[in-house]
Motif scaffolding. Structure first.
Motif, PDB file in Angstrom:
ATOM      1  N   GLU A   1       1.819   2.884   2.406  1.00 43.14           N
ATOM      2  CA  GLU A   1       1.235   3.771   3.414  1.00 43.14           C
ATOM      3  C   GLU A   1       2.312   4.289   4.358  1.00 43.14           C
ATOM      4  O   GLU A   1       3.271   3.589   4.666  1.00 43.14           O
ATOM      5  CB  GLU A   1       0.171   3.033   4.234  1.00 43.14           C
ATOM      6  CG  GLU A   1      -1.037   2.601   3.441  1.00 43.14           C
ATOM      7  CD  GLU A   1      -2.005   3.721   3.130  1.00 43.14           C
ATOM      8  OE1 GLU A   1      -1.824   4.841   3.643  1.00 43.14           O
ATOM      9  OE2 GLU A   1      -2.941   3.472   2.381  1.00 43.14           O
TER      10      GLU A   1
ATOM     11  N   THR B   1       0.807  -1.223   0.000  1.00 45.40           N
ATOM     12  CA  THR B   1       0.000   0.000   0.000  1.00 45.40           C
ATOM     13  C   THR B   1       0.836   1.267   0.000  1.00 45.40           C
ATOM     14  O   THR B   1       0.304   2.342  -0.242  1.00 45.40           O
ATOM     15  CB  THR B   1      -0.942   0.032   1.219  1.00 45.40           C
ATOM     16  OG1 THR B   1      -0.149   0.025   2.407  1.00 45.40           O
ATOM     17  CG2 THR B   1      -1.909  -1.141   1.194  1.00 45.40           C
TER      18      THR B   1
ATOM     19  N   LYS C   1      -6.931   2.021   8.032  1.00 44.84           N
ATOM     20  CA  LYS C   1      -5.938   1.102   7.463  1.00 44.84           C
ATOM     21  C   LYS C   1      -6.225  -0.343   7.849  1.00 44.84           C
ATOM     22  O   LYS C   1      -5.993  -1.257   7.058  1.00 44.84           O
ATOM     23  CB  LYS C   1      -4.536   1.541   7.859  1.00 44.84           C
ATOM     24  CG  LYS C   1      -4.146   2.828   7.140  1.00 44.84           C
ATOM     25  CD  LYS C   1      -2.757   3.283   7.435  1.00 44.84           C
ATOM     26  CE  LYS C   1      -2.493   4.601   6.721  1.00 44.84           C
ATOM     27  NZ  LYS C   1      -1.181   5.134   7.029  1.00 44.84           N
TER      28      LYS C   1
END
Length: 179
Positions: free
Chosen positions: A65, A63, A77
């Motif tokens: 992230e 991802t 998340k």
């Protein structure tokens, strides 16, 4: 000569059903190996914790992230991870006033899809692996949480509700002698 009929199958559904059945076989074996339901619940949570510890790296790599600004972003998340790994999107709801606790609500729990608990296993937390996975993954990013089921389809509730409570931010520590 006729062509054999081709059936279109949803591979995500097939793999989800295979996962559900495989997990069921695993739970059945743990039930056979341990004397008490309490011990089975602990083992499922421990297994989930170990999964979470390992899966967080994959999640972050996939991802891309960054760090969460607050616990609400963490909840988003966690929700995204359920979609990525289990192809299900729980609803994030029921925030506490202090924003340190939330619920993940599942209309249907895919790992419990083919399951009926016998009366003598009413205390079995069949999906406890999910609580452990959340705890393990978040601990690896320095967030200590508690996770438990507040409602469960297997126990006759209309939904499955998993509560997550922020305990504390875990500070980085340097092992003794590594100054």
């Amino acid at each position: 000569m006729s062509r054999p009929a081709t059936r279109l199958t949803d591979t995500k559904k097939v793999s989800g059903e295979l996962f559900s059945l495989t997990y069921g076989a695993l739970v059945a074996q743990i039930v056979k190996d341990y004397q008490s339901v309490e011990d089975v619940n602990k083992q499922l949570e421990k297994m989930g914790y170990n999964v979470g510890v390992r899966i967080i790296e994959d999640f972050l790599a996939r991802t891309k992230e960054g760090k969460c600004a607050d616990f609400r972003e963490t909840a988003e998340k966690v929700q995204a991870a359920f979609k990525l790994y289990l192809n299900m999107s729980p609803t994030v709801t029921s925030w506490s006033a202090a924003s340190d606790q939330f619920s993940l609500v599942f209309e249907a729990n895919p790992i419990a899809e083919f399951v009926e608990l016998p009366d003598n296993y009413a205390d079995l937390q069949y999906s406890n692996i999910l609580c452990g996975a959340i705890r393990g993954a978040l601990e690896m990013v320095h967030i200590e949480v508690a996770a438990w089921f507040a409602q469960d389809n297997l126990k006759g509730d209309s939904v499955t509700e998993l509560r997550v409570k922020f305990i504390r931010k875990v500070e980085d520590t340097v092992p003794a002698g590594d100054d």
